[in-house]
Motif scaffolding. Sequence first.
Motif, PDB file in Angstrom:
ATOM      1  N   LEU A  56      23.116  36.566  40.882  1.00  0.00           N
ATOM      2  CA  LEU A  56      23.094  37.903  41.485  1.00  0.00           C
ATOM      3  C   LEU A  56      21.844  38.674  41.060  1.00  0.00           C
ATOM      4  O   LEU A  56      21.240  39.376  41.883  1.00  0.00           O
ATOM      5  CB  LEU A  56      24.354  38.676  41.094  1.00  0.00           C
ATOM      6  N   ASP A  57      21.456  38.538  39.787  1.00  0.00           N
ATOM      7  CA  ASP A  57      20.239  39.207  39.320  1.00  0.00           C
ATOM      8  C   ASP A  57      19.019  38.721  40.098  1.00  0.00           C
ATOM      9  O   ASP A  57      18.158  39.522  40.502  1.00  0.00           O
ATOM     10  CB  ASP A  57      20.024  38.946  37.826  1.00  0.00           C
ATOM     11  N   ARG A  58      18.947  37.404  40.289  1.00  0.00           N
ATOM     12  CA  ARG A  58      17.806  36.834  40.997  1.00  0.00           C
ATOM     13  C   ARG A  58      17.772  37.317  42.454  1.00  0.00           C
ATOM     14  O   ARG A  58      16.714  37.661  42.982  1.00  0.00           O
ATOM     15  CB  ARG A  58      17.870  35.309  40.937  1.00  0.00           C
ATOM     16  N   HIS A 106      33.645  40.953  50.507  1.00  0.00           N
ATOM     17  CA  HIS A 106      33.864  40.627  49.096  1.00  0.00           C
ATOM     18  C   HIS A 106      34.053  39.132  48.952  1.00  0.00           C
ATOM     19  O   HIS A 106      34.265  38.411  49.931  1.00  0.00           O
ATOM     20  CB  HIS A 106      35.090  41.360  48.549  1.00  0.00           C
ATOM     21  N   PHE A 107      33.953  38.645  47.718  1.00  0.00           N
ATOM     22  CA  PHE A 107      34.364  37.280  47.400  1.00  0.00           C
ATOM     23  C   PHE A 107      34.866  37.232  45.968  1.00  0.00           C
ATOM     24  O   PHE A 107      34.550  38.103  45.145  1.00  0.00           O
ATOM     25  CB  PHE A 107      33.246  36.259  47.649  1.00  0.00           C
ATOM     26  N   LEU A 158      30.534  31.491  44.460  1.00  0.00           N
ATOM     27  CA  LEU A 158      30.128  30.896  45.731  1.00  0.00           C
ATOM     28  C   LEU A 158      28.756  30.261  45.563  1.00  0.00           C
ATOM     29  O   LEU A 158      27.952  30.708  44.739  1.00  0.00           O
ATOM     30  CB  LEU A 158      30.032  31.962  46.824  1.00  0.00           C
ATOM     31  N   PRO A 159      28.443  29.224  46.344  1.00  0.00           N
ATOM     32  CA  PRO A 159      27.061  28.725  46.359  1.00  0.00           C
ATOM     33  C   PRO A 159      26.109  29.848  46.758  1.00  0.00           C
ATOM     34  O   PRO A 159      26.459  30.730  47.542  1.00  0.00           O
ATOM     35  CB  PRO A 159      27.098  27.619  47.425  1.00  0.00           C
ATOM     36  N   GLU A 160      24.906  29.815  46.219  1.00  0.00           N
ATOM     37  CA  GLU A 160      23.939  30.872  46.493  1.00  0.00           C
ATOM     38  C   GLU A 160      23.703  31.046  47.990  1.00  0.00           C
ATOM     39  O   GLU A 160      23.546  32.172  48.472  1.00  0.00           O
ATOM     40  CB  GLU A 160      22.617  30.569  45.786  1.00  0.00           C
ATOM     41  N   ALA A 161      23.696  29.947  48.735  1.00  0.00           N
ATOM     42  CA  ALA A 161      23.464  30.039  50.184  1.00  0.00           C
ATOM     43  C   ALA A 161      24.542  30.881  50.865  1.00  0.00           C
ATOM     44  O   ALA A 161      24.257  31.652  51.793  1.00  0.00           O
ATOM     45  CB  ALA A 161      23.412  28.644  50.794  1.00  0.00           C
ATOM     46  N   GLN A 162      25.795  30.763  50.418  1.00  0.00           N
ATOM     47  CA  GLN A 162      26.876  31.544  51.018  1.00  0.00           C
ATOM     48  C   GLN A 162      26.786  33.014  50.639  1.00  0.00           C
ATOM     49  O   GLN A 162      27.126  33.900  51.429  1.00  0.00           O
ATOM     50  CB  GLN A 162      28.228  30.964  50.615  1.00  0.00           C
ATOM     51  N   ILE A 163      26.333  33.283  49.418  1.00  0.00           N
ATOM     52  CA  ILE A 163      26.142  34.687  49.017  1.00  0.00           C
ATOM     53  C   ILE A 163      25.043  35.314  49.871  1.00  0.00           C
ATOM     54  O   ILE A 163      25.153  36.461  50.315  1.00  0.00           O
ATOM     55  CB  ILE A 163      25.793  34.781  47.522  1.00  0.00           C
ATOM     56  N   ASP A 184      20.199  27.142  39.303  1.00  0.00           N
ATOM     57  CA  ASP A 184      21.434  26.369  39.199  1.00  0.00           C
ATOM     58  C   ASP A 184      22.197  26.260  40.509  1.00  0.00           C
ATOM     59  O   ASP A 184      23.086  25.412  40.637  1.00  0.00           O
ATOM     60  CB  ASP A 184      22.358  26.987  38.136  1.00  0.00           C
ATOM     61  N   ALA A 185      21.894  27.146  41.468  1.00  0.00           N
ATOM     62  CA  ALA A 185      22.621  27.086  42.738  1.00  0.00           C
ATOM     63  C   ALA A 185      22.281  25.833  43.543  1.00  0.00           C
ATOM     64  O   ALA A 185      23.067  25.409  44.388  1.00  0.00           O
ATOM     65  CB  ALA A 185      22.314  28.326  43.571  1.00  0.00           C
ATOM     66  N   ASP A 186      21.132  25.230  43.282  1.00  0.00           N
ATOM     67  CA  ASP A 186      20.767  23.989  43.966  1.00  0.00           C
ATOM     68  C   ASP A 186      21.554  22.840  43.329  1.00  0.00           C
ATOM     69  O   ASP A 186      21.476  22.629  42.120  1.00  0.00           O
ATOM     70  CB  ASP A 186      19.272  23.734  43.826  1.00  0.00           C
ATOM     71  N   PRO A 187      22.325  22.083  44.119  1.00  0.00           N
ATOM     72  CA  PRO A 187      23.171  21.022  43.536  1.00  0.00           C
ATOM     73  C   PRO A 187      22.391  19.959  42.780  1.00  0.00           C
ATOM     74  O   PRO A 187      22.967  19.249  41.947  1.00  0.00           O
ATOM     75  CB  PRO A 187      23.890  20.430  44.757  1.00  0.00           C
ATOM     76  N   ILE A 188      21.093  19.836  43.030  1.00  0.00           N
ATOM     77  CA  ILE A 188      20.320  18.826  42.311  1.00  0.00           C
ATOM     78  C   ILE A 188      20.202  19.174  40.826  1.00  0.00           C
ATOM     79  O   ILE A 188      20.020  18.285  39.992  1.00  0.00           O
ATOM     80  CB  ILE A 188      18.923  18.647  42.931  1.00  0.00           C
ATOM     81  N   VAL A 189      20.347  20.456  40.484  1.00  0.00           N
ATOM     82  CA  VAL A 189      20.213  20.864  39.080  1.00  0.00           C
ATOM     83  C   VAL A 189      21.408  20.390  38.247  1.00  0.00           C
ATOM     84  O   VAL A 189      21.211  19.703  37.238  1.00  0.00           O
ATOM     85  CB  VAL A 189      19.984  22.378  38.965  1.00  0.00           C
ATOM     86  N   PRO A 190      22.660  20.734  38.611  1.00  0.00           N
ATOM     87  CA  PRO A 190      23.769  20.197  37.809  1.00  0.00           C
ATOM     88  C   PRO A 190      23.829  18.677  37.824  1.00  0.00           C
ATOM     89  O   PRO A 190      24.209  18.045  36.822  1.00  0.00           O
ATOM     90  CB  PRO A 190      25.011  20.820  38.451  1.00  0.00           C
ATOM     91  N   GLN A 191      23.449  18.064  38.933  1.00  0.00           N
ATOM     92  CA  GLN A 191      23.430  16.607  39.015  1.00  0.00           C
ATOM     93  C   GLN A 191      22.436  16.025  38.002  1.00  0.00           C
ATOM     94  O   GLN A 191      22.750  15.061  37.283  1.00  0.00           O
ATOM     95  CB  GLN A 191      23.036  16.198  40.435  1.00  0.00           C
ATOM     96  N   THR A 192      21.259  16.633  37.910  1.00  0.00           N
ATOM     97  CA  THR A 192      20.245  16.145  36.969  1.00  0.00           C
ATOM     98  C   THR A 192      20.634  16.477  35.530  1.00  0.00           C
ATOM     99  O   THR A 192      20.347  15.707  34.607  1.00  0.00           O
ATOM    100  CB  THR A 192      18.871  16.745  37.304  1.00  0.00           C
ATOM    101  N   ARG A 193      21.290  17.622  35.328  1.00  0.00           N
ATOM    102  CA  ARG A 193      21.775  17.958  33.987  1.00  0.00           C
ATOM    103  C   ARG A 193      22.720  16.876  33.473  1.00  0.00           C
ATOM    104  O   ARG A 193      22.689  16.502  32.298  1.00  0.00           O
ATOM    105  CB  ARG A 193      22.484  19.303  33.994  1.00  0.00           C
TER     106      ARG A 193
END
Length: 290
Positions: A50-52, A97-98, A102-107, A273-282
């Motif tokens: 949200l800050d970003r 509201h949510f 949510l994934p960043e794209a949905q926000i 972190d919203a990009d799924p490649i980041v948690p996958q690579t973590r």
Amino acid sequence: MTTTDSLATHVTVTAGSFMTDVVEASAHVPVLVDFWAPWCGPCKQLMPILDRLAAEYGGRFKLAKVNTDEQQQLAQQLGIRSLPTVVLFKDRTTVDHFVGILPEAQIRELLDKHLPTVSDGPLAQVQRLKAAGDYAGAQEAIGHLLARDPENVGLRTEAAELHVLDGDVDAAKQILTQLQAKEPNHSLVKRLAALITFSDVIARHPDVRSLREQLAANPADLELQHAMAVHQLLAGDVEPPLQTWLEMMRSHRQFQDDLARRSLILAFELIGDADPIVPQTRRAMARLLF
């Protein structure tokens, strides 16, 4: 009383300031309210996203945060039952509201449905000039914005990034040093630090064509591999550099004081972190570490 965090992209709201800073303010600009608590893990995951977005959208919405542990009565009055809960106010009423993450794209979709168009945002001219390669013009435009809001972390990191693009990395480093002294853990400050670190690599290997030729002649050269990975990352091709650094971790963990692991961590700050490649690579990193 309202409190605005130093260098922050949001305003902290209490029961006493809610009507002024959220309901009345939403008559002029949409207000996104993040209801959170210090013990809430998902809240802490959502906050940097949200800050970003607040910084990136450049004034098209206002981000407000309510600590429900401190403002329990307000949360009860508003019917907040789960955390995080994020509510968008516009024209003095709730419009969306949510609950949860949510994934960043949905926000972004939620915001874009209700916010003024990008052409109306104060950063629009900066972004247009930046896209056209007019970095001096973009700096002048952002200077006018900073004159009105000198502590805005989004504007200051944007100004620093423009310095990097214009080849003045030293000026960007000066801004970074000032930001790190005040709020070193801010996601935008960390992102800027990563960009500057990688820009130093680009400065040592500026010619990507020559770099490819050198790699073709010396494919096992780890420094050349690293430099090419940085070029790919900054060009937006994120998967190949992540794979390069994972392979370097597997086979050459000690190279330049664990350079591959450190580069992956910096890359995560840039990608988000919203990009799924980041948690996958973590997860892939964790398997190599443990």
